[in-house]
Design a protein around this motif. Structure first.
Motif, PDB file in Angstrom:
ATOM      1  N   GLY A 109       0.776  -1.245   0.172  1.00 18.07           N
ATOM      2  CA  GLY A 109       0.022  -0.153  -0.010  1.00 18.07           C
ATOM      3  C   GLY A 109       0.795   1.152   0.069  1.00 18.07           C
ATOM      4  O   GLY A 109       0.595   2.057  -0.754  1.00 18.07           O
ATOM      5  N   ASN A 136       2.069  -8.054   0.981  1.00 21.01           N
ATOM      6  CA  ASN A 136       1.068  -8.952   1.287  1.00 21.01           C
ATOM      7  C   ASN A 136      -0.242  -8.714   0.747  1.00 21.01           C
ATOM      8  O   ASN A 136      -1.206  -9.299   0.965  1.00 21.01           O
ATOM      9  N   GLU A 137      -0.115  -8.080  -0.343  1.00 20.74           N
ATOM     10  CA  GLU A 137      -1.157  -7.761  -1.405  1.00 20.74           C
ATOM     11  C   GLU A 137      -2.492  -7.336  -0.652  1.00 20.74           C
ATOM     12  O   GLU A 137      -3.467  -7.455  -1.205  1.00 20.74           O
ATOM     13  N   ALA A 138      -2.306  -6.396   0.414  1.00 20.02           N
ATOM     14  CA  ALA A 138      -3.430  -5.586   1.081  1.00 20.02           C
ATOM     15  C   ALA A 138      -2.741  -4.601   2.222  1.00 20.02           C
ATOM     16  O   ALA A 138      -1.694  -4.618   2.318  1.00 20.02           O
ATOM     17  N   TYR A 139      -3.490  -3.778   2.237  1.00 19.72           N
ATOM     18  CA  TYR A 139      -3.280  -3.028   3.813  1.00 19.72           C
ATOM     19  C   TYR A 139      -3.586  -3.876   5.024  1.00 19.72           C
ATOM     20  O   TYR A 139      -4.527  -3.913   5.445  1.00 19.72           O
TER      21      TYR A 139
END
Ligand SMILES: Cc1ncc(C[n+]2csc(CCOP(=O)(O)OP(=O)(O)O)c2C)c(N)n1
Ligand SMILES: [Mg+2]
Length: 304
Positions: A109, A136-139
């Motif tokens: 992010g 980690n492919e997200a907030y």
């Protein structure tokens, strides 16, 4: 240090030092790949390192002031300013004649979305630093909201029916800045990660490392499976390990092997709750993206 012959070429292997710079008092979740990544990053970088960390899970892992789990100096900085801070810090250290490694260690992010303009500026200026995005492919820190790095079809708290857009190609954006060195990595392959950090720090100017960091609570899989998930990502070619030195791409050996015969994508997706109930159309689109990326990277390596 040892020399071995792999995939038709000689490879210099460096031993991973036993010194620990990420101490055992860290407050990371069980199976956290962010902390595993950082452990190898710091082993590779050594004690003469300063970390610049925008808000992310790493700020939590660090611990609460005046305690810290990190055995190197850390500069906590606002999201949008991490790479700009690195420019100032690196220039000041070099003016003092210091070779200290300046490393921005930021989440996806903080990299693909919020910090991208500062990243672009520092790469254009030619700042002597290493930018590491652990992905980690997200907030993650704020409860797993989608980011530009969230893959198509993944459920997050803000995409409860699965993300409708594909993952933003930050590597292509960084490559457009022509840095002397950039690479992808995953802590499931610690030696590869370690060597890439060492190598990145040998180049003068900006270098970039994009690390896939499987996240047990966010991706909804069992914590003991973090390393296995990283390997499945590479074996299915959903994550490709490579490096680009002065623009010249070379695939790293785990991906070179995987690309010859990738495992079915379902084997990577099945253990993850975030892909539960993925529809056939989205699954097909993901497989299509993988096939295209294999084709593109193979052609690029061959000089096509
Ligand atoms: C300008 C600003 N916006 C939002 C936040 C709240 N915030 C703190 S950490 C975080 C998530 C960061 O996500 P990422 O960079 O992917 O790192 P992760 O938490 O996944 O490790 C957010 C949105 C903030 N601190 N500052
Ligand atoms: Mg993240």
């Amino acid at each position: 240090m040892s020399l071995s012959f792999l995939d038709g070429r000689w490879i210099l292997k460096m031993d991973i030092p036993s010194e620990e710079y990420l101490l055992k008092c860290s407050s990371s979740c069980a199976g956290c790949s962010d902390s595993l990544t950082l452990r190898y990053v710091l082993k590779a970088a050594g004690p003469d390192t300063v970390l610049i960390v925008p808000a992310c899970c790493t700020s939590v892992i660090q611990g609460m002031y005046p305690q810290t789990a990190f055995n190197v100096p850390v500069y906590n900085i606002a999201f949008g300013a991490a790479a700009a801070c690195a420019s100032g810090m690196s220039n000041a250290l070099r003016a003092l004649g210091r070779k200290t490694s300046v490393i921005v260690y930021a989440g996806d992010g903080g990299t693909l979305d919020i910090g991208i303009q500062a990243l672009s500026g520092a790469f254009e200026r030619g700042t002597d630093f290493l930018y590491i995005c652990y992905d980690n492919e997200a907030y993650g820190n704020t409860g797993m909201q989608r980011s530009g790095a969230t893959p198509l079809g993944a459920r997050t708290t803000t995409t409860p029916s699965g993300k409708m857009d594909v993952k933003k190609d930050i590597d292509a954006i960084v490559a457009a800045h022509s840095p002397p060195y950039m690479a992808t990595a995953c802590p499931a392959y610690p030696r590869d990660l370690f060597q890439k950090v060492r190598k990145a720090l040998m180049f003068r100017g900006p270098s970039f490392l994009h690390v896939l960091a499987p996240c047990p609570p966010g991706w909804r899989f069992s914590p003991e499976k973090s390393v296995e998930l990283g390997k499945l990502a590479v074996k299915s070619c959903m994550w490709v390990l490579y490096e680009r030195e002065h623009g010249k791409l070379s695939l790293s050996s785990p991906s070179r092997t995987a690309m010859k015969k990738p495992i079915p994508l379902e084997e990577y997706l099945a253990p993850q709750g975030r892909f539960e109930g993925i529809n056939a159309e989205t699954l097909e689109a993901l497989k299509q993206n993988i096939a295209e990326s294999i084709k593109r990277l193979t052609a690029e390596e061959a000089g096509g």
